[in-house]
Design an enzyme around this catalytic site. Sequence first.
Site, PDB file in Angstrom:
ATOM      1  N   HIS A 144      24.643  23.211  14.338  1.00 38.32           N
ATOM      2  CA  HIS A 144      25.147  24.275  13.518  1.00 38.32           C
ATOM      3  C   HIS A 144      26.498  23.693  13.135  1.00 38.32           C
ATOM      4  O   HIS A 144      26.798  22.717  13.558  1.00 38.32           O
ATOM      5  CB  HIS A 144      25.584  25.219  14.588  1.00 38.32           C
ATOM      6  CG  HIS A 144      24.451  26.247  14.886  1.00 38.32           C
ATOM      7  ND1 HIS A 144      23.700  26.134  15.898  1.00 38.32           N
ATOM      8  CD2 HIS A 144      23.776  27.523  14.248  1.00 38.32           C
ATOM      9  CE1 HIS A 144      22.552  26.994  16.017  1.00 38.32           C
ATOM     10  NE2 HIS A 144      22.643  27.718  14.970  1.00 38.32           N
ATOM     11  N   LYS A 148      31.122  27.063  14.584  1.00 37.69           N
ATOM     12  CA  LYS A 148      30.393  27.885  15.851  1.00 37.69           C
ATOM     13  C   LYS A 148      31.174  27.830  17.091  1.00 37.69           C
ATOM     14  O   LYS A 148      31.516  26.662  17.530  1.00 37.69           O
ATOM     15  CB  LYS A 148      28.996  27.379  15.836  1.00 37.69           C
ATOM     16  CG  LYS A 148      28.190  28.484  16.973  1.00 37.69           C
ATOM     17  CD  LYS A 148      26.681  28.348  16.663  1.00 37.69           C
ATOM     18  CE  LYS A 148      25.756  28.796  17.519  1.00 37.69           C
ATOM     19  NZ  LYS A 148      26.292  30.520  17.527  1.00 37.69           N
TER      20      LYS A 148
END
Length: 258
Positions: A144, A148
């Site tokens: 990600h 995040k």
Amino acid sequence: MLKVGIVGIGGRMGHALWECCLGLDGAKVVCGIDKSTDTLPSGCNVEVVDTPSKLSQAPDVFIDFSRPDCSFGILEYAAKNNCKVILGTTGFDYDQKDKIKEYSKKIPIVFAANFSVGVNILCNLVKKASKIMADADIEIVEAHHRYKVDAPSGTALAIGEAAAEGRNVNLKDVMVSGRDGITGERIYGSIGFSSIRGGDIVGEHTAMFCSEGERLELSHIATSRQNFARGAFRAALWLEDKKPGLYDMTEVLGLDKD
Ligand code: NAD
């Protein structure tokens, strides 16, 4: 016309939801919740407040992509004002997930770690592969963007839950996450998780089934947040006539449970 409140409207998913709704016939955004109004989507002309108790009118449904503490404020307000909830926020622990179940006795909730159609099909396939390749070592790798805050991702955990379900075990009993140092040999039957964080990666997940002499890999790559937003609105429209209960995307998409 379904009246929608976007929770976390100033965030990355909030922007994707706002844009998605502009092209929809059956739903319109009537309000937003965010602790800051500095990053609202351009053209945002609806009431935005930092907490639901300040809303002048309750929406039919909240679509919530924010943080767990914020989501519980929304669930409490929704239960009192008879609103439905699409819950996309991730990072809930097991006790918090139990609390969400309690709220679903009062209001209809679709709770999914990932609202993309592809990821839900992936979970379905993972469950089947886990059952058939019963001896394979399962490893879940996710990547990600650098912003995040939780790991492993909610989607990786959902893939892990699907794999555990395929073997009739509880994920929390077999999960191994973030290996480092002298870890010892791999525990038979465990499900491993690895997380990569960097740049602008939207979301990539691979479930690996490593066996003697072969390896099966099932992967999903999200290239834009619009796929989550479209799935969330699809869930909101599906939920319109549903009774209180905890639903997931398997039900929204009509995927088989086996
Ligand atoms: P983000 O940080 O860009 O946005 C979150 C927004 O929520 C921010 O604007 C922030 O100000 C607001 N917020 C946070 N706490 C708040 C509070 N207490 N009160 C009011 N507003 C508050 O994050 P994002 O990338 O948009 O992701 C949001 C959540 O959605 C994360 O949990 C993420 O993991 C999850 N997510 C889920 C899916 C899915 O399909 N289920 C897909 C993408 C992201």
